[in-house]
Design an enzyme around this catalytic site. Structure first.
Site, PDB file in Angstrom:
ATOM      1  N   LYS A  65       0.823  -1.205   0.000  1.00  0.00           N
ATOM      2  CA  LYS A  65       0.000   0.000   0.000  1.00  0.00           C
ATOM      3  C   LYS A  65       0.859   1.258   0.000  1.00  0.00           C
ATOM      4  O   LYS A  65       1.712   1.449   0.867  1.00  0.00           O
ATOM      5  CB  LYS A  65      -0.899  -0.007   1.243  1.00  0.00           C
ATOM      6  CG  LYS A  65      -1.874   1.158   1.278  1.00  0.00           C
ATOM      7  CD  LYS A  65      -2.871   1.002   2.409  1.00  0.00           C
ATOM      8  CE  LYS A  65      -2.400   1.545   3.726  1.00  0.00           C
ATOM      9  NZ  LYS A  65      -2.166   2.997   3.747  1.00  0.00           N
ATOM     10  N   ASP A  73      -3.494   4.238  -1.804  1.00  0.00           N
ATOM     11  CA  ASP A  73      -4.405   4.670  -0.728  1.00  0.00           C
ATOM     12  C   ASP A  73      -4.344   6.189  -0.594  1.00  0.00           C
ATOM     13  O   ASP A  73      -3.757   6.713   0.351  1.00  0.00           O
ATOM     14  CB  ASP A  73      -3.977   3.957   0.572  1.00  0.00           C
ATOM     15  CG  ASP A  73      -4.822   4.357   1.779  1.00  0.00           C
ATOM     16  OD1 ASP A  73      -5.954   4.843   1.590  1.00  0.00           O
ATOM     17  OD2 ASP A  73      -4.347   4.165   2.918  1.00  0.00           O
ATOM     18  N   LEU A  74      -4.943   6.889  -1.558  1.00  0.00           N
ATOM     19  CA  LEU A  74      -4.928   8.359  -1.505  1.00  0.00           C
ATOM     20  C   LEU A  74      -6.304   8.915  -1.136  1.00  0.00           C
ATOM     21  O   LEU A  74      -6.486  10.126  -1.092  1.00  0.00           O
ATOM     22  CB  LEU A  74      -4.424   8.937  -2.831  1.00  0.00           C
ATOM     23  CG  LEU A  74      -2.980   8.537  -3.192  1.00  0.00           C
ATOM     24  CD1 LEU A  74      -2.548   9.175  -4.513  1.00  0.00           C
ATOM     25  CD2 LEU A  74      -1.992   8.913  -2.096  1.00  0.00           C
ATOM     26  N   LYS A  75      -7.250   8.031  -0.886  1.00  0.00           N
ATOM     27  CA  LYS A  75      -8.582   8.424  -0.372  1.00  0.00           C
ATOM     28  C   LYS A  75      -9.105   9.680  -1.066  1.00  0.00           C
ATOM     29  O   LYS A  75      -9.359  10.706  -0.423  1.00  0.00           O
ATOM     30  CB  LYS A  75      -8.521   8.657   1.133  1.00  0.00           C
ATOM     31  CG  LYS A  75      -8.063   7.459   1.925  1.00  0.00           C
ATOM     32  CD  LYS A  75      -8.107   7.761   3.434  1.00  0.00           C
ATOM     33  CE  LYS A  75      -7.630   6.613   4.260  1.00  0.00           C
ATOM     34  NZ  LYS A  75      -6.182   6.341   4.185  1.00  0.00           N
ATOM     35  N   PHE A  76      -9.311   9.590  -2.379  1.00  0.00           N
ATOM     36  CA  PHE A  76      -9.765  10.759  -3.126  1.00  0.00           C
ATOM     37  C   PHE A  76     -11.094  11.266  -2.568  1.00  0.00           C
ATOM     38  O   PHE A  76     -12.034  10.495  -2.363  1.00  0.00           O
ATOM     39  CB  PHE A  76      -9.938  10.424  -4.613  1.00  0.00           C
ATOM     40  CG  PHE A  76      -8.670   9.960  -5.285  1.00  0.00           C
ATOM     41  CD1 PHE A  76      -7.453  10.596  -5.055  1.00  0.00           C
ATOM     42  CD2 PHE A  76      -8.690   8.883  -6.167  1.00  0.00           C
ATOM     43  CE1 PHE A  76      -6.288  10.167  -5.685  1.00  0.00           C
ATOM     44  CE2 PHE A  76      -7.536   8.447  -6.802  1.00  0.00           C
ATOM     45  CZ  PHE A  76      -6.328   9.090  -6.560  1.00  0.00           C
ATOM     46  N   ASP A  78     -13.215  14.807  -3.413  1.00  0.00           N
ATOM     47  CA  ASP A  78     -13.296  16.129  -4.040  1.00  0.00           C
ATOM     48  C   ASP A  78     -14.533  16.135  -4.923  1.00  0.00           C
ATOM     49  O   ASP A  78     -15.332  15.191  -4.883  1.00  0.00           O
ATOM     50  CB  ASP A  78     -12.003  16.381  -4.849  1.00  0.00           C
ATOM     51  CG  ASP A  78     -11.642  17.860  -4.915  1.00  0.00           C
ATOM     52  OD1 ASP A  78     -12.544  18.662  -5.223  1.00  0.00           O
ATOM     53  OD2 ASP A  78     -10.473  18.217  -4.676  1.00  0.00           O
ATOM     54  N   THR A  90     -12.835  16.260 -10.445  1.00  0.00           N
ATOM     55  CA  THR A  90     -11.456  16.179  -9.945  1.00  0.00           C
ATOM     56  C   THR A  90     -11.110  14.749  -9.533  1.00  0.00           C
ATOM     57  O   THR A  90     -10.034  14.246  -9.854  1.00  0.00           O
ATOM     58  CB  THR A  90     -11.291  17.143  -8.742  1.00  0.00           C
ATOM     59  OG1 THR A  90     -11.710  18.433  -9.164  1.00  0.00           O
ATOM     60  CG2 THR A  90      -9.868  17.198  -8.256  1.00  0.00           C
ATOM     61  N   THR A 147     -10.868   4.055  10.744  1.00  0.00           N
ATOM     62  CA  THR A 147     -10.735   3.189  11.923  1.00  0.00           C
ATOM     63  C   THR A 147     -10.187   3.948  13.145  1.00  0.00           C
ATOM     64  O   THR A 147     -10.165   3.419  14.244  1.00  0.00           O
ATOM     65  CB  THR A 147      -9.813   1.991  11.609  1.00  0.00           C
ATOM     66  OG1 THR A 147      -8.772   2.428  10.759  1.00  0.00           O
ATOM     67  CG2 THR A 147     -10.564   0.873  10.955  1.00  0.00           C
ATOM     68  N   ARG A 151       2.113  -0.715  11.217  1.00  0.00           N
ATOM     69  CA  ARG A 151       2.959  -0.754  12.413  1.00  0.00           C
ATOM     70  C   ARG A 151       2.980  -2.110  13.103  1.00  0.00           C
ATOM     71  O   ARG A 151       3.985  -2.470  13.716  1.00  0.00           O
ATOM     72  CB  ARG A 151       2.502   0.348  13.386  1.00  0.00           C
ATOM     73  CG  ARG A 151       2.850   1.734  12.889  1.00  0.00           C
ATOM     74  CD  ARG A 151       2.081   2.808  13.591  1.00  0.00           C
ATOM     75  NE  ARG A 151       0.657   2.777  13.233  1.00  0.00           N
ATOM     76  CZ  ARG A 151      -0.248   3.647  13.671  1.00  0.00           C
ATOM     77  NH1 ARG A 151       0.112   4.611  14.478  1.00  0.00           N
ATOM     78  NH2 ARG A 151      -1.514   3.553  13.289  1.00  0.00           N
TER      79      ARG A 151
HETATM   80  O1  C5P Z   1       0.053   1.090  11.157  1.00  0.00           O
HETATM   81  P1  C5P Z   1      -1.358   0.661  10.902  1.00  0.00           P
HETATM   82  O2  C5P Z   1      -1.504  -0.834  10.683  1.00  0.00           O
HETATM   83  O3  C5P Z   1      -2.340   1.229  11.879  1.00  0.00           O
HETATM   84  O4  C5P Z   1      -1.667   1.317   9.481  1.00  0.00           O
HETATM   85  C1  C5P Z   1      -2.929   1.275   8.898  1.00  0.00           C
HETATM   86  C2  C5P Z   1      -2.835   1.846   7.519  1.00  0.00           C
HETATM   87  O5  C5P Z   1      -4.133   1.788   6.938  1.00  0.00           O
HETATM   88  C3  C5P Z   1      -2.392   3.301   7.456  1.00  0.00           C
HETATM   89  O6  C5P Z   1      -1.608   3.461   6.291  1.00  0.00           O
HETATM   90  C4  C5P Z   1      -3.687   4.080   7.323  1.00  0.00           C
HETATM   91  O7  C5P Z   1      -3.534   5.263   6.575  1.00  0.00           O
HETATM   92  C5  C5P Z   1      -4.549   3.093   6.546  1.00  0.00           C
HETATM   93  N1  C5P Z   1      -5.982   3.254   6.711  1.00  0.00           N
HETATM   94  C6  C5P Z   1      -6.613   3.238   7.944  1.00  0.00           C
HETATM   95  N2  C5P Z   1      -7.962   3.434   8.034  1.00  0.00           N
HETATM   96  C7  C5P Z   1      -8.698   3.590   6.921  1.00  0.00           C
HETATM   97  C8  C5P Z   1      -8.069   3.572   5.658  1.00  0.00           C
HETATM   98  C9  C5P Z   1      -6.703   3.379   5.596  1.00  0.00           C
HETATM   99  O8  C5P Z   1      -5.958   3.047   8.970  1.00  0.00           O
HETATM  100  N3  C5P Z   1     -10.004   3.712   7.006  1.00  0.00           N
END
Ligand code: C5P
Length: 239
Positions: A34, A61-64, A66, A70, A125, A217
């Site tokens: 990702k 994962d740029l979560k557009f 707008d 766009t 989340t 993480r």
């Molecule tokens: O480190 P961790 O496992 O918490 O990372 C979760 C990843 O999932 C991060 O890159 C975060 O931006 C992404 N994410 C999220 N919740 C969402 C969508 C994506 O935590 N709803």
């Protein structure tokens, strides 16, 4: 599909070299990598190309979020990059999601590109009922809101949604088994939740029916990421 093909590793680093090092290290353990804001803003689209050159799939994962025009233009650019999956915010509305989905499908047909999976972000989340109610003025609770947004994404023709592991069965129940659920907020039992609020272990999320689990993480901040993955594997494969 083995659980490793369902594993998406979050490359939450700012440096392309470091990201590609992770892809080399964990390439055999995960199906998809990702690329989120931090890496994309720092390293640009070339890092996506570099991951593809290593034979790996990318979830952009740029979560557009707008106006429809766009978002659609950004989605077409993402499709031309050849990503496996990208996402848009469902709260951008039905028209935004639908125009994005239809334009991508048309482009991919015309240019013979594999159509990326388009996933809608429901409720992050890192949010809980308190934040939703007190800060965002959404009083009907997370579950109702997630269900509403998932049904909206489905109506727009999206392939699935991003949601917490706590809402997987609710979404599957209302949108059907084939509607994909991608779940972040995944933590092995021995790792703290950090800023995530609606978490589950990889085993729980997969058991609840997640199609893909996103882990950052919980693997990358461990002293030995490969050992962490092997422990998770053991936990999953043990009944
Ligand atoms: O480190 P961790 O496992 O918490 O990372 C979760 C990843 O999932 C991060 O890159 C975060 O931006 C992404 N994410 C999220 N919740 C969402 C969508 C994506 O935590 N709803």
């Amino acid at each position: 599909m083995s659980w490793k093909e369902k594993l998406i590793i979050a490359l939450d680093v700012s440096d392309a070299k470091q990201a590609l090092g992770i892809v080399d290290m964990l390439g055999d353990y995960a199906g998809v990598f990702k690329v989120g804001f931090e890496l994309f803003v720092s390293a640009g689209p070339k890092v996506v190309e570099d991951i593809h050159n290593k034979g790996k799939k990318v979830f952009l994962d740029l979560k557009f979020h707008d106006i429809p025009n766009t978002v659609t233009k950004a989605a077409l650019a993402a499709s031309r990059l050849g990503v496996y999956m990208f996402n848009v915010h469902t709260s951008g509305g039905l028209d935004m999601m639908k125009r994005c989905r239809d334009s991508v499908a048309e482009l991919c047909l015309k240019e013979n590109i594999q159509r990326p999976k388009i996933i809608g972000v429901t409720v992050l989340t890192s949010l809980d009922n308190g934040v939703l109610k007190n800060e965002l003025s959404v009083s009907h609770g997370i579950k109702t809101h997630v269900k509403h947004l998932a049904l909206l994404a489905q109506k727009a023709g999206l392939d699935g949604v991003v949601a917490s592991p706590h809402e997987i069965s609710l979404i599957k129940q209302h949108c059907g088994k084939g509607f994909l659920v991608v779940t972040p907020g995944i933590r092995p039992s021995w790792v703290p939740p950090d800023d995530q609020r609606r978490t589950a272990t990889p085993k729980e999320a997969l058991k609840n029916g997640a199609d893909y689990i996103v882990m950052g993480r919980g693997i990358l901040k461990q002293e030995d990421p490969i050992k962490a993955l092997e422990l998770i594997s053991l936990e999953i494969l043990t009944a």
